[in-house]
Design an enzyme around this catalytic site. Structure first.
Site, PDB file in Angstrom:
ATOM      1  N   HIS A 112      18.539 -58.112 -34.888  1.00 42.67           N
ATOM      2  CA  HIS A 112      19.907 -57.604 -34.815  1.00 42.67           C
ATOM      3  C   HIS A 112      20.116 -56.650 -33.647  1.00 42.67           C
ATOM      4  O   HIS A 112      21.244 -56.346 -33.286  1.00 42.67           O
ATOM      5  CB  HIS A 112      20.303 -56.924 -36.129  1.00 42.67           C
ATOM      6  CG  HIS A 112      19.666 -55.598 -36.345  1.00 42.67           C
ATOM      7  ND1 HIS A 112      18.442 -55.454 -36.941  1.00 42.67           N
ATOM      8  CD2 HIS A 112      20.079 -54.349 -36.033  1.00 42.67           C
ATOM      9  CE1 HIS A 112      18.136 -54.162 -36.994  1.00 42.67           C
ATOM     10  NE2 HIS A 112      19.110 -53.486 -36.447  1.00 42.67           N
ATOM     11  N   ASP A 119      14.631 -60.852 -39.286  1.00 43.53           N
ATOM     12  CA  ASP A 119      15.082 -59.796 -38.385  1.00 43.53           C
ATOM     13  C   ASP A 119      14.046 -59.522 -37.291  1.00 43.53           C
ATOM     14  O   ASP A 119      13.796 -58.374 -36.937  1.00 43.53           O
ATOM     15  CB  ASP A 119      15.404 -58.513 -39.153  1.00 43.53           C
ATOM     16  CG  ASP A 119      16.243 -57.550 -38.315  1.00 43.53           C
ATOM     17  OD1 ASP A 119      16.892 -58.013 -37.378  1.00 43.53           O
ATOM     18  OD2 ASP A 119      16.226 -56.335 -38.603  1.00 43.53           O
ATOM     19  N   GLY A 136      16.055 -45.060 -33.850  1.00 40.49           N
ATOM     20  CA  GLY A 136      15.333 -45.327 -32.620  1.00 40.49           C
ATOM     21  C   GLY A 136      13.881 -45.670 -32.842  1.00 40.49           C
ATOM     22  O   GLY A 136      13.237 -46.246 -31.976  1.00 40.49           O
ATOM     23  N   SER A 193      12.891 -47.696 -35.246  1.00 41.56           N
ATOM     24  CA  SER A 193      12.827 -49.058 -35.756  1.00 41.56           C
ATOM     25  C   SER A 193      12.394 -50.021 -34.668  1.00 41.56           C
ATOM     26  O   SER A 193      12.872 -49.965 -33.539  1.00 41.56           O
ATOM     27  CB  SER A 193      14.187 -49.476 -36.302  1.00 41.56           C
ATOM     28  OG  SER A 193      14.510 -48.691 -37.413  1.00 41.56           O
TER      29      SER A 193
END
Length: 517
Positions: A141, A171, A242, A244
């Site tokens: 994403h 994802d 940030g 992730s």
């Protein structure tokens, strides 16, 4: 509230004992444990520290994580993306956090015909190199709508990256920077992490650059994924905006997970973070790096986990487990095999199914065309259905096929309805179909009002909910629903299992019956 990071950047993949080689533009992979020594150049393998911290199995907490961080940090990168979003009422640009709306501000730019009514949003997150020739894994994403992707290396270089592939289901995505001899890290493949093992999360929180946090594996196989494909590691090493997409390392410097989500009432770290396990990330990103599309098996059903309350409402033993079928896609694999709404799938190929997530994962692992033997409960009796797995459409295709209309249109007031268990229900009229965006093929009774103090009110059942079935009986009128409620109460059951249609599709809910007066 479970929140995904605003930009969940980074998922990691790595080649244990192997590096990526390219031939004629096609990515090829040498044997995982047979790569020549030359192929190992650049792979970061932590060694014993100067203070005598050996990377043999420790008996307790290491004295310091400094040696590990120093040796693996060069592979961790910052990812900055630019995306195009619809312009809200006003925008304030904050580096690293994207375009922030300003309440009440005048609309920027024009909105007339032919004018661009969008703006650039910025996002920053983390990722890490998993090959010497510049492959990086991040979250889907983050990059799915990116117009520009920049990667900042630990040595200060800033490089432009291009998208290689992405998988919305997990994802995960792979991007690439041009160059060679990049330092990279590998996934742990030989040993699974255990609850209590030390972990180090490295990333780019709040755009601050390379940052390390430490903690332990708090739990395994957390089921927080709406798609159902990930069984997350839960860690208590701090993950913030940030972080992730950055790697979760074990104390040997091997990647055991990809930092992806947090559980937080505040939006910041409260010590509950989630990482995609290395086994999942590697299998998916290996395919993406080879230019392949990730395909999954498909049944064509909407399912929810059968709860003990639902089992009791149906007169089944409370320990009955399985996946309750709320809807069957017309002409899909399950429909062709004879599956029906309100079937309960209890096993796949002879293996018991405890939840809807487990069914999703079992089917997803099947190849297109594979034979699946499903055992279902129907009207309290077991039946076997033989299904040929189809190819699961993309998440975007599934959303597009839902037929949902999010528009709201004014219509005449709703007709008077009948009060049943704290709900006011009535037959579906053309006006009510228009008001609540009820598809033409959906039939039953529609809830137009709910008494807040009733059992239905406590469930927060919204107006517009369509009740299609009650305890395996088709509901065509308020009288049908009343008969099902009365029958359940006469049988001494605590509730009624309702199959309902909401804005998000079909699902099942248990309506607890009020005490008879």
């Amino acid at each position: 509230m479970l929140k995904r990071k605003e930009f969940i950047l980074g998922a990691a993949v790595g080649l244990s004992f192997a590096a990526v080689a390219t031939a004629g533009g096609v990515i090829t992979w040498p044997g995982a444990h047979a790569a020549p020594a030359a192929a190992q150049a650049g792979r970061l393998v932590p060694s014993a520290g100067a203070a005598g911290l050996a990377f043999a199995p420790p008996q307790g907490a290491p004295l310091s994580f400094a040696d590990i961080f120093q040796q693996v940090a060069p592979a961790v990168v910052q990812i900055d993306v630019k995306t195009r979003v619809q312009r809200p009422t006003g925008m304030l640009q904050i580096p690293g956090f994207g375009a922030v709306p300003i309440p009440g501000a005048p609309r920027g730019g024009g909105s007339g015909e032919g004018e661009d009514d969008s703006t650039t949003a910025l996002g920053a997150g983390s990722g890490f190199l998993i090959s010497a020739d510049g492959f990086i894994v991040t979250n889907n994403h983050v990059v799915e709508n990116a117009e520009e992707i920049k990667v900042k290396l630990s040595d200060g270089r800033e490089l432009t990256a291009r998208l290689i592939g992405r998988d919305e289901g997990t994802d995960l995505a792979v991007i690439k920077v041009e160059g060679d001899a990049f330092p990279f890290v590998s996934f742990e493949e030989s040993a699974a992490p255990r609850v209590g093992d030390w972990v180090i999360a490295v990333g780019n929180p709040f755009g601050l650059g390379g940052t390390a946090t430490a903690g332990i594996v708090s739990a395994m196989s957390r089921d927080i994924d709406p798609a159902g494909y990930n069984e997350y590691l839960q860690i208590d090493a701090a993950i913030n905006r940030g972080n992730s997409g950055g790697p979760t390392f074990d104390i040997y410097g091997r990647v055991i997970g990809v930092n992806t989500a947090i559980f937080s009432p505040t939006g910041g770290s409260v010590g509950i973070g989630f990482a995609i396990p290395a086994s999942t990330a590697k299998s998916v990103t290996d395919k993406l790096m080879r230019g392949e599309t990730v395909e999954r098996g498909y049944l064509g059903v909407q399912i929810v986990t059968l709860s003990s309350e639902a089992a009791a409402a149906l007169g089944l033993p409370e320990n009955t487990k399985g996946a309750y079928v709320g809807d069957v896609t017309a002409d899909g694999p399950a429909d062709k095999a004879g599956m029906k709404v309100e079937d309960i799938v209890v096993s796949v190929n002879g293996e018991a199914i405890d939840s809807s997530t487990e069914l999703t994962r079992r089917v997803a692992r099947a190849k297109v065309g594979d034979a699946l033997r499903l055992e279902v409960l129907r009207d309290g009796r077991r039946q076997t259905l033989n299904v040929r797995a189809g190819r699961r459409p993309s998440e975007a295709e599934l959303r597009a096929g839902s037929g949902e209309d999010e528009g709201e249109q004014a219509t005449p007031s709703a007709p008077a309805g009948q009060a049943i268990e704290g709900m006011t229900v009535t037959g579906i009229t053309p006006a009510l179909r228009q008001r609540y965006s009820i598809p033409d093929g959906v039939n039953g009774v529609v809830v137009t009002a709910v008494e807040p103090r009733s059992k239905a009110g406590q469930m927060q059942m919204p107006a517009g909910t369509v009740i299609m079935r009650a305890n395996n009986r088709v509901v065509s009128s308020a009288a049908d629903l009343k008969a099902a409620v009365d029958a359940a109460r006469s049988a001494g059951r605590p509730g009624v299992l309702l199959l309902v249609r909401t804005a998000n599709g079909n699902t099942s809910v248990v309506l607890e019956l009020s005490k008879s007066e």
